[in-house]
Design a protein around this motif. Structure first.
Motif, short mmCIF file in Angstrom:
data_model
loop_
_atom_site.label_atom_id
_atom_site.label_comp_id
_atom_site.label_asym_id
_atom_site.label_seq_id
_atom_site.Cartn_x
_atom_site.Cartn_y
_atom_site.Cartn_z
N GLU A 54 0.81 -1.22 0.00
CA GLU A 54 0.00 0.00 0.00
C GLU A 54 0.84 1.27 0.00
OE1 GLU A 54 -2.71 -0.10 3.23
OE2 GLU A 54 -3.77 -1.89 2.52
N SER A 55 1.92 1.27 0.78
CA SER A 55 2.78 2.45 0.86
C SER A 55 4.13 2.14 0.21
CB SER A 55 2.97 2.88 2.32
OG SER A 55 3.57 1.84 3.07
N GLY A 56 4.91 3.18 -0.02
CA GLY A 56 6.19 3.02 -0.68
C GLY A 56 6.23 3.86 -1.93
N ARG A 57 7.25 3.68 -2.73
CA ARG A 57 7.41 4.50 -3.92
C ARG A 57 7.51 3.64 -5.17
NH1 ARG A 57 13.79 6.47 -3.55
NH2 ARG A 57 14.69 4.41 -3.99
N VAL A 58 7.08 4.23 -6.26
CA VAL A 58 7.24 3.63 -7.58
C VAL A 58 7.88 4.69 -8.46
CG1 VAL A 58 6.12 2.57 -9.57
CG2 VAL A 58 5.20 2.19 -7.27
N ARG A 59 9.05 4.39 -9.00
CA ARG A 59 9.78 5.34 -9.84
C ARG A 59 9.59 4.94 -11.30
NH1 ARG A 59 15.39 4.10 -7.12
NH2 ARG A 59 14.49 2.07 -7.58
N VAL A 60 8.93 5.82 -12.04
CA VAL A 60 8.55 5.51 -13.42
C VAL A 60 9.24 6.45 -14.38
CG1 VAL A 60 6.61 5.22 -15.01
CG2 VAL A 60 6.29 4.81 -12.56
N GLY A 61 9.81 5.89 -15.43
CA GLY A 61 10.40 6.70 -16.50
C GLY A 61 9.61 6.52 -17.78
N ALA A 62 9.55 7.57 -18.59
CA ALA A 62 8.86 7.47 -19.88
C ALA A 62 9.52 8.43 -20.86
CB ALA A 62 7.38 7.81 -19.74
N ILE A 63 9.50 8.06 -22.14
CA ILE A 63 10.07 8.93 -23.16
C ILE A 63 9.13 10.11 -23.39
CG2 ILE A 63 11.47 7.16 -24.27
CD1 ILE A 63 9.27 6.77 -26.32
N PRO A 64 9.66 11.25 -23.89
CA PRO A 64 8.85 12.46 -24.03
C PRO A 64 7.66 12.35 -24.97
CG PRO A 64 11.19 12.99 -24.11
CD PRO A 64 11.09 11.50 -24.17
N THR A 65 7.69 11.41 -25.91
CA THR A 65 6.55 11.26 -26.82
C THR A 65 5.47 10.34 -26.24
OG1 THR A 65 7.67 9.44 -27.99
CG2 THR A 65 7.95 11.67 -28.88
N ILE A 66 5.67 9.90 -25.00
CA ILE A 66 4.67 9.10 -24.29
C ILE A 66 4.22 9.77 -23.00
CG2 ILE A 66 4.29 6.92 -23.04
CD1 ILE A 66 6.06 5.51 -25.02
N ALA A 67 5.17 10.28 -22.22
CA ALA A 67 4.91 10.75 -20.86
C ALA A 67 3.71 11.70 -20.74
CB ALA A 67 6.17 11.40 -20.28
N PRO A 68 3.65 12.82 -21.49
CA PRO A 68 2.55 13.77 -21.26
C PRO A 68 1.21 13.33 -21.81
CG PRO A 68 3.96 14.54 -23.03
CD PRO A 68 4.60 13.31 -22.48
N TYR A 69 1.18 12.28 -22.62
CA TYR A 69 -0.06 11.87 -23.28
C TYR A 69 -0.67 10.63 -22.62
CZ TYR A 69 2.42 14.75 -26.65
OH TYR A 69 3.13 15.76 -27.25
N PHE A 70 0.16 9.70 -22.22
CA PHE A 70 -0.31 8.42 -21.69
C PHE A 70 -0.30 8.37 -20.16
CE2 PHE A 70 0.88 3.87 -20.66
CZ PHE A 70 -0.39 3.36 -20.82
N LEU A 71 0.73 8.97 -19.55
CA LEU A 71 0.91 8.81 -18.11
C LEU A 71 -0.13 9.51 -17.22
CD1 LEU A 71 4.73 8.80 -17.24
CD2 LEU A 71 3.06 6.96 -17.05
N PRO A 72 -0.65 10.69 -17.56
CA PRO A 72 -1.56 11.36 -16.62
C PRO A 72 -2.72 10.49 -16.14
CG PRO A 72 -0.90 12.90 -18.31
CD PRO A 72 -0.33 11.56 -18.71
N ASP A 73 -3.40 9.79 -17.04
CA ASP A 73 -4.51 8.93 -16.62
C ASP A 73 -4.02 7.77 -15.77
OD1 ASP A 73 -6.50 10.42 -17.77
OD2 ASP A 73 -6.66 9.20 -19.58
N VAL A 74 -2.88 7.20 -16.14
CA VAL A 74 -2.31 6.09 -15.37
C VAL A 74 -2.00 6.54 -13.95
CG1 VAL A 74 -0.41 4.44 -15.19
CG2 VAL A 74 -1.36 4.99 -17.43
N LEU A 75 -1.34 7.68 -13.82
CA LEU A 75 -0.95 8.19 -12.51
C LEU A 75 -2.18 8.53 -11.66
CD1 LEU A 75 1.99 10.55 -13.57
CD2 LEU A 75 2.14 8.20 -12.73
N ARG A 76 -3.17 9.14 -12.28
CA ARG A 76 -4.38 9.51 -11.54
C ARG A 76 -5.10 8.28 -11.01
NH1 ARG A 76 -9.24 9.28 -13.17
NH2 ARG A 76 -8.65 9.19 -15.38
N GLN A 77 -5.30 7.29 -11.87
CA GLN A 77 -6.02 6.09 -11.45
C GLN A 77 -5.25 5.32 -10.38
OE1 GLN A 77 -6.99 3.85 -15.02
NE2 GLN A 77 -7.71 5.69 -16.05
N PHE A 78 -3.93 5.25 -10.54
CA PHE A 78 -3.12 4.52 -9.56
C PHE A 78 -3.15 5.24 -8.21
CE2 PHE A 78 0.85 3.20 -7.49
CZ PHE A 78 0.76 1.81 -7.62
N SER A 79 -3.07 6.56 -8.22
CA SER A 79 -3.09 7.34 -6.97
C SER A 79 -4.42 7.20 -6.26
CB SER A 79 -2.80 8.81 -7.27
OG SER A 79 -1.49 8.97 -7.75
N GLU A 80 -5.50 7.07 -7.02
CA GLU A 80 -6.81 6.88 -6.40
C GLU A 80 -6.90 5.52 -5.72
OE1 GLU A 80 -9.57 7.44 -9.57
OE2 GLU A 80 -9.41 9.64 -9.57
#
Length: 292
Positions: free
Chosen positions: A87-113
């Protein structure tokens, strides 16, 4: 020999310079120099060859670098495994610039919820840098486009996405109902620079069709590629995830007929590092998230 000494040593080895390493570590250069000197006294030989404005590893330093990385990796993984509660801890995620701003926001939001106690750390960088960071354990997961030139990483394909032709709205091809790759062969292209794998995807696809796209301009940002196309500097190919969120009326997107250019998005990780339950849950989230 103290753990901080090993961390300081590795940072100097990485940067090749005491001043830059001290800045990264947020300590004074004299303090860093004393720590390395104490380490060398304990070992009985130098680990760095000092030059005017840089340092390089000695044979002893090269051996110590490999061992220090192993020691710190074992300690980090041990701590992560002991404290892994899912439940707690960190996840360090890397993404290339042609993916990060388009794909990651929804992933991060859903995971944080779903995991509000988790800490997500995101790094955006080019493929080569992310592969290195993932191999060395600086990040837990890397979201990249195939091919991934790293034989020691585990790779899982997530989805394929189409690359769309992008044009200014007054371009003659914008009126055509059927666009073939041969239609764009004589046209100038605007591409990302060589550090970005998207350009490799485009050029590789074109070469398989027996032509080399002529690049008249190169930039480091996908948004700038789109803007230059809007200004009639050339045409380009844009991933679906970027096309789908583009609301600008100064450019239009078209599919090619026949076999369409595409790229494959994948997630990579180091199988030799401890994979926490949170990291595994994040991979599951990546699988569930639909292509933007």
């Amino acid at each position: 020999m103290e753990l901080d000494q090993l961390r300081y040593f590795l940072q100097v080895a990485e940067r090749g310079n005491f001043t830059r390493a001290a800045e990264d570590l947020a300590i004074s250069q004299p303090a860093l120099s004393r720590s390395i000197q104490k380490l060398e006294e304990e070992l009985g030989q130098p680990v760095f060859e000092r030059k005017a404005r840089s340092v390089s590893l000695t044979d002893a330093g090269t051996l110590l670098q490999a061992r220090a990385q192993q020691v710190l990796t074992i300690l980090e993984d041990t701590k992560a495994e002991i404290t892994d509660d899912g439940e707690s801890g960190r996840v360090r995620v890397g993404a290339i610039p042609t993916i990060a701003p388009y794909f990651l926001p929804d992933v991060l939001r859903q995971f944080s919820e779903e995991f509000p106690k988790a800490t997500l750390i995101v790094q955006e960088n080019t493929t080569d840098h992310l592969i290195k960071s993932c191999t060395q354990g600086e990040i837990d997961l890397a979201i990249l486009a195939l091919p991934i030139p790293a034989k020691y990483l585990e790779v899982e394909e997530l989805f394929d996405e189409e690359l769309f032709l992008v044009l200014p709205p007054d371009h003659p091809l914008a009126e055509k109902t059927s666009i073939r790759l041969s239609d764009v062969e004589p046209l100038p292209f605007v591409l990302l620079d060589e550090a970005h794998c998207l350009s490799d995807n485009i050029v590789s696809f074109c070469r398989q069709r027996s032509f080399q796209p002529v690049s008249v301009e190169k930039t480091s940002q996908l948004a700038m590629v789109q803007e230059l196309v809007s200004l009639s500097h050339g045409v380009s190919m844009i991933p679906a995830m970027a096309k789908n969120i583009d609301q600008c009326d100064r450019r239009v997107y078209r599919s090619f007929t026949g076999r369409r250019p595409s790229r494959t998005i994948a997630v990579a990780w180091n199988p030799y590092r401890f994979q926490s339950r949170l990291i595994n849950a994040f991979r599951q989230q990546l699988r569930r998230t639909k292509q933007p």
